[in-house]
Motif scaffolding. Structure first.
Motif, PDB file in Angstrom:
ATOM      1  N   LYS A   3       0.845  -1.193   0.000  1.00 25.84           N
ATOM      2  CA  LYS A   3       0.000   0.000   0.000  1.00 25.84           C
ATOM      3  C   LYS A   3       0.880   1.243   0.000  1.00 25.84           C
ATOM      4  O   LYS A   3       1.962   1.251   0.595  1.00 25.84           O
ATOM      5  CB  LYS A   3      -0.915   0.001   1.231  1.00 25.84           C
ATOM      6  N   GLU A   4       0.396   2.273  -0.671  1.00 21.67           N
ATOM      7  CA  GLU A   4       1.146   3.532  -0.730  1.00 21.67           C
ATOM      8  C   GLU A   4       0.441   4.576   0.134  1.00 21.67           C
ATOM      9  O   GLU A   4      -0.764   4.777   0.033  1.00 21.67           O
ATOM     10  CB  GLU A   4       1.256   4.025  -2.169  1.00 21.67           C
ATOM     11  N   LYS A  27       5.749  -4.095  13.765  1.00 23.89           N
ATOM     12  CA  LYS A  27       5.584  -5.519  13.487  1.00 23.89           C
ATOM     13  C   LYS A  27       4.706  -5.727  12.252  1.00 23.89           C
ATOM     14  O   LYS A  27       3.634  -5.146  12.131  1.00 23.89           O
ATOM     15  CB  LYS A  27       4.953  -6.210  14.696  1.00 23.89           C
ATOM     16  N   GLY A  28       5.181  -6.562  11.343  1.00 22.30           N
ATOM     17  CA  GLY A  28       4.415  -6.873  10.135  1.00 22.30           C
ATOM     18  C   GLY A  28       4.904  -6.167   8.887  1.00 22.30           C
ATOM     19  O   GLY A  28       4.560  -6.561   7.774  1.00 22.30           O
ATOM     20  N   VAL A  29       5.726  -5.129   9.072  1.00 19.29           N
ATOM     21  CA  VAL A  29       6.252  -4.387   7.921  1.00 19.29           C
ATOM     22  C   VAL A  29       7.423  -5.147   7.315  1.00 19.29           C
ATOM     23  O   VAL A  29       8.397  -5.466   8.000  1.00 19.29           O
ATOM     24  CB  VAL A  29       6.690  -2.957   8.317  1.00 19.29           C
ATOM     25  N   LYS A  30       7.333  -5.465   6.030  1.00 20.38           N
ATOM     26  CA  LYS A  30       8.382  -6.216   5.334  1.00 20.38           C
ATOM     27  C   LYS A  30       9.433  -5.287   4.730  1.00 20.38           C
ATOM     28  O   LYS A  30      10.629  -5.528   4.822  1.00 20.38           O
ATOM     29  CB  LYS A  30       7.759  -7.071   4.224  1.00 20.38           C
ATOM     30  N   SER A  31       8.962  -4.246   4.051  1.00 22.52           N
ATOM     31  CA  SER A  31       9.885  -3.303   3.433  1.00 22.52           C
ATOM     32  C   SER A  31       9.213  -1.944   3.291  1.00 22.52           C
ATOM     33  O   SER A  31       7.984  -1.852   3.243  1.00 22.52           O
ATOM     34  CB  SER A  31      10.344  -3.800   2.055  1.00 22.52           C
ATOM     35  N   VAL A  32      10.042  -0.896   3.232  1.00 26.51           N
ATOM     36  CA  VAL A  32       9.546   0.476   3.113  1.00 26.51           C
ATOM     37  C   VAL A  32      10.361   1.199   2.058  1.00 26.51           C
ATOM     38  O   VAL A  32      11.593   1.123   2.052  1.00 26.51           O
ATOM     39  CB  VAL A  32       9.670   1.252   4.454  1.00 26.51           C
ATOM     40  N   ASP A  33       9.663   1.890   1.170  1.00 31.74           N
ATOM     41  CA  ASP A  33      10.343   2.668   0.133  1.00 31.74           C
ATOM     42  C   ASP A  33       9.760   4.074   0.151  1.00 31.74           C
ATOM     43  O   ASP A  33       8.649   4.308  -0.325  1.00 31.74           O
ATOM     44  CB  ASP A  33      10.129   2.022  -1.239  1.00 31.74           C
ATOM     45  N   ASN A  39       6.622  12.659  -1.714  1.00 30.25           N
ATOM     46  CA  ASN A  39       6.203  12.646  -0.311  1.00 30.25           C
ATOM     47  C   ASN A  39       5.261  11.471  -0.034  1.00 30.25           C
ATOM     48  O   ASN A  39       4.136  11.641   0.444  1.00 30.25           O
ATOM     49  CB  ASN A  39       5.528  13.971   0.075  1.00 30.25           C
ATOM     50  N   SER A  40       5.754  10.300  -0.382  1.00 34.55           N
ATOM     51  CA  SER A  40       4.946   9.098  -0.205  1.00 34.55           C
ATOM     52  C   SER A  40       5.816   7.956   0.316  1.00 34.55           C
ATOM     53  O   SER A  40       7.046   8.009   0.232  1.00 34.55           O
ATOM     54  CB  SER A  40       4.288   8.687  -1.525  1.00 34.55           C
ATOM     55  N   ALA A  41       5.143   6.938   0.840  1.00 35.94           N
ATOM     56  CA  ALA A  41       5.845   5.750   1.333  1.00 35.94           C
ATOM     57  C   ALA A  41       5.122   4.516   0.826  1.00 35.94           C
ATOM     58  O   ALA A  41       3.925   4.337   1.093  1.00 35.94           O
ATOM     59  CB  ALA A  41       5.900   5.751   2.854  1.00 35.94           C
ATOM     60  N   LYS A  42       5.840   3.675   0.111  1.00 38.90           N
ATOM     61  CA  LYS A  42       5.272   2.417  -0.376  1.00 38.90           C
ATOM     62  C   LYS A  42       5.689   1.329   0.609  1.00 38.90           C
ATOM     63  O   LYS A  42       6.884   1.041   0.760  1.00 38.90           O
ATOM     64  CB  LYS A  42       5.784   2.119  -1.778  1.00 38.90           C
ATOM     65  N   ILE A  43       4.704   0.744   1.274  1.00 36.25           N
ATOM     66  CA  ILE A  43       4.986  -0.201   2.360  1.00 36.25           C
ATOM     67  C   ILE A  43       4.458  -1.592   2.005  1.00 36.25           C
ATOM     68  O   ILE A  43       3.290  -1.745   1.627  1.00 36.25           O
ATOM     69  CB  ILE A  43       4.355   0.282   3.680  1.00 36.25           C
TER      70      ILE A  43
END
Length: 751
Positions: A3-4, A27-33, A39-43
């Motif tokens: 999700k972004e 907890k549960g977050v695999k990767s973050v970009d 100004n966004s985060a793709k998680i």
């Protein structure tokens, strides 16, 4: 799951690192970009993620996540007049502040009430400074919160530099009231001008940065703006006008002549021609009929059509283009990853350096028995140490580091899209420089990908009735060969009234059944040989035409052969010239195709390619790429985005030649939206310019901090070169602005 999210309050590379670190702790977050430009985060996360915990973690780090992230909003370029007015007011207030603050330099023209007593002039400076602090209080709020949370960023440095300048100025003012004889007017200088100027100058720098980003985004924004604001929804046998934002999957729309098609879909009914030049660069309108795909943003030219929306908003061609440009600004390479690591520790390192500088000058001054640098109007040892300590805080610039790569990639990606090239894997921009081998697929790359009749041969004169029968059979066929034959006969034939039905012969052709028990075959040579005897003269003809890369299609019944159509995939007009130029740029050029050896060799000879690998299945093409790489070559593969996906992924740089609707090809680094081979040279040229631009930005960002932090710390003070906090703030803003303006120079050269 992925999700972004939108992210608020990010300013620099340190902010990006803070957000990534906060998310990864949940907890549960695999990767973050995290993307600093959008100004966004793709998680990427699993079922264990509690979204409330994610929001809380980011909030505690000093930032805010937005769940409803609108990709289109990334490319909004609204002018922030309120912010601009604040900056203008700030500069207007700086004029009297600087005039009064530097009064000691021109005491002869200063009004006497500002000289005696000293606190009067100081009070006026404090009033002006506090007004400016109020205008830009967000730096104080965010900077303070970042420090107490140990999530340092650019605001931390701005806050510390400005705040301590005010605190020290307050100390000097109180001391001047208690001990008026200690401070002669000519040497009485507060640091309020620096405290205020850093806020105004940094705000101006950020505003110019945003203008630079908006300029880079303008190309995509103009593309997205082509979509209409309203659409005609066909529902319950009524036509309702709705906002395009409310269009849903499987809605049915009516698009009238002259209107822009609101979103991607399939024609349910109607025939028209559509202008798709915004996507493919193709200037001629394209004919569309039932079951044909239409692209949102293209223009309906002739007649009303009914369109079924078959793609979600995010999957629409225009949105995909916008998304790719945004993602391309977040390139991950070993170099950028090192920059990110440096950025994470940059701010705390600068704060430590500032403290060390302050203490060092303080100790040196007391050991010396007074100020070390004479003639610089330092009132005492503390004043001298404070100037250098605050200077280090104010001059340091993490923004230049954080913006160096993404701003150049954003500008470069928008230039690519303007040239109908999409960057899907931005690391390809970096890898292009090492490519020495060009591997080309044949169909849709060297050739047009559409069969056409190049030669026809009939054994005897045939009547119009037979021509009509051939035309009718192929009119009911969906095969490309059928399309080629009907196109060829379109002006010469009409539908036969005797036609009953077609029977498909899998992989070989069709059999047509007509009245009076007449059956007509249109098949390949291999199948025809199993049904009927061929004259020797025909075999000679087949051998002769096959040398030219032509495919024979025979027309016959149970008793005799009537004739042969020879079909050929046309060469692209620019193919030969492209190969001539490519030979000067690549050490090795290979034609890689699934066609038989004769056809492949003929095509290669026509365009000037010396090395041919033929009769290769799509799933085996990647083995050819692997072999070339094992021989030490860096390979650019150019091919059809669907059939060559494995080979495109395997190659060092994949280039997909796509139709307008096929831009979601995850296998390619670059996607050519128009079937133009010269765009490959544009990839090489534009990539080279982007790399040079990034290199300059990174060089400047590192050199600036490496040189000016020591200067601000007083490394050259004994030579008489000292920077006051006021000038330090100007240099810091200039550093970020330089990076942004340099990125915009990519627009100056025609591509």
């Amino acid at each position: 799951m992925e999700k972004e999210y939108g992210v608020k309050n990010m300013h620099c590379a340190a902010c990006k690192g803070n957000v990534e670190s906060a998310c990864k702790m949940v907890k549960g977050v695999k990767s973050v970009d995290v993307n600093l430009i959008s100004n966004s985060a793709k998680i990427v996360f699993d079922d264990k993620l509690d979204e409330k915990e994610l929001f809380k973690a980011v909030h505690n780090a000093g930032y805010e996540l937005e769940s409803d992230f609108d990709e289109d909003a990334v490319f909004e370029t609204k002018k922030d007049y309120k912010r601009l007015i604040k900056i203008i007011i700030g500069f207007l207030l700086l004029v009297p502040l600087l005039f009064i603050g530097m009064g000691g330099m021109y005491s002869d023209i200063m009004p006497s009430f500002l000289k005696e007593p000293l606190w009067v002039g100081a009070l006026i400076q404090f009033v002006i400074t506090f007004i400016i602090v109020g205008l830009f209080f967000s730096y104080y709020k965010n900077g303070f919160l970042s420090i107490i949370r140990f999530k340092f960023n650019m605001d931390s440095l701005v806050f510390l530099g400005s705040f301590f300048s005010i605190v020290y100025s307050l100390y000097l003012t109180i001391n001047s009231i208690v001990h008026p004889n200690l401070y002669p007017y000519e040497h009485f200088h507060l640091y309020l001008d620096g405290a205020a100027m850093v806020l105004v100058i940094v705000s101006l720098g950020k505003y110019i940065e945003d203008l630079s980003k908006n300029k880079a985004k303008s190309t995509i924004k103009a593309l997205l703006d082509l979509r209409p604001k309203t659409a005609h929804l066909f529902k319950n046998n009524e036509i309702i006008e709705i906002s395009t934002k409310n269009i849903k999957l499987n809605d049915v729309l009516i698009v009238k002549p002259g209107e822009t098609i609101p979103c991607d879909g399939v024609v349910l009914s109607g025939k028209t021609s559509v202008d798709e030049s915004i996507i493919s660069g193709e200037s001629l309108p394209i004919f569309k009929k039932e079951d044909d795909f239409v692209i949102g943003g293209s223009v309906n030219k002739e007649a009303s059509i009914k369109v079924l929306v078959n793609k979600a908003k995010k999957e629409n061609v225009l949105n995909k283009i916008a998304s790719l440009v945004s993602e391309a600004s977040n390139m991950k390479t070993p170099l950028t990853e090192r920059v990110d690591k440096v950025a994470k520790i940059f701010v705390p390192t600068v704060i430590i350096i500032a403290i060390v500088v302050f203490i060092s000058w303080l100790i040196a001054g007391y050991v010396n028995g007074g100020v070390i640098i004479e003639g610089m109007h330092f009132m005492n040892v503390f004043d001298e140490a404070f100037t250098f300590g605050v200077g280090v805080l104010v001059i340091s610039c993490p923004c230049a580091l954080g913006l160096a790569t993404p701003i150049s990639l954003l500008v470069g990606s928008s230039i690519f899209s303007k040239n109908y090239i999409l960057v899907q894997k931005s690391e390809g921009i970096e890898k292009v420089k090492d490519v020495d081998t060009l591997v080309l697929d044949k169909t849709n790359t060297i050739t047009e990908g559409e069969l056409a009749i190049s030669y026809s041969y009939f054994i005897k004169n045939i009547d119009q009735d037979l021509i009509d029968k051939i035309f009718t059979m192929e009119s009911y066929s969906e095969h490309p060969i059928g399309k080629a034959i009907t196109t060829y006969l379109n002006e010469k034939a009409k539908l036969s009234k005797d036609f009953l039905l077609n029977e498909t012969i899998p992989g070989s052709g069709i059999k047509g059944e007509f009245n009076n028990n007449f059956n007509l075959y249109i098949t390949s040579l291999v199948y025809a040989k199993t049904k009927i005897n061929l004259d020797d003269s025909l075999n000679e003809l087949f051998d002769e035409r096959s040398e030219k890369g032509e495919i024979p299609i025979l027309i016959y019944d149970e008793n005799e052969v009537y004739g042969v159509y020879f079909l050929k995939d046309k060469l692209k007009k620019e193919a030969k010239r492209f190969i001539e130029i490519a030979k000067t740029m690549f050490k090795r050029i290979v034609l890689l195709t699934g066609d038989n050896q004769k056809i492949a060799s003929y095509i290669a000879k026509e365009v000037g390619i010396d090395e041919v690998i033929s009769e290769v299945k799509p799933e085996d093409k990647d083995k050819v790429i692997m072999k070339l790489q094992q021989e030490g070559h860096k390979v650019m593969m150019v091919g059809d985005g669907v059939n060559d996906s494995i080979a495109l992924t395997r190659s060092d740089v994949g280039v997909a030649v796509a139709k307008g609707s096929d831009i979601a090809l995850a296998s390619a680094s670059f996607i050519l939206m128009r079937s133009n081979l010269s765009d490959i040279f544009r990839i090489l040229f534009i990539s080279k310019r982007i790399r040079h631009n990034i290199s300059f930005n990174l060089f400047w960002a590192f050199i600036y901090n490496a040189v000016f932090i020591p200067v601000a710390a007083g490394a050259f003070a004994l030579l008489g070169f000292v920077l006051s906090p006021m000038y330090c703030s100007m240099l810091m803003a200039l550093s970020s602005v330089t990076v942004c303006l340099n990125a915009l120079t990519l627009y100056l050269k025609k591509h």
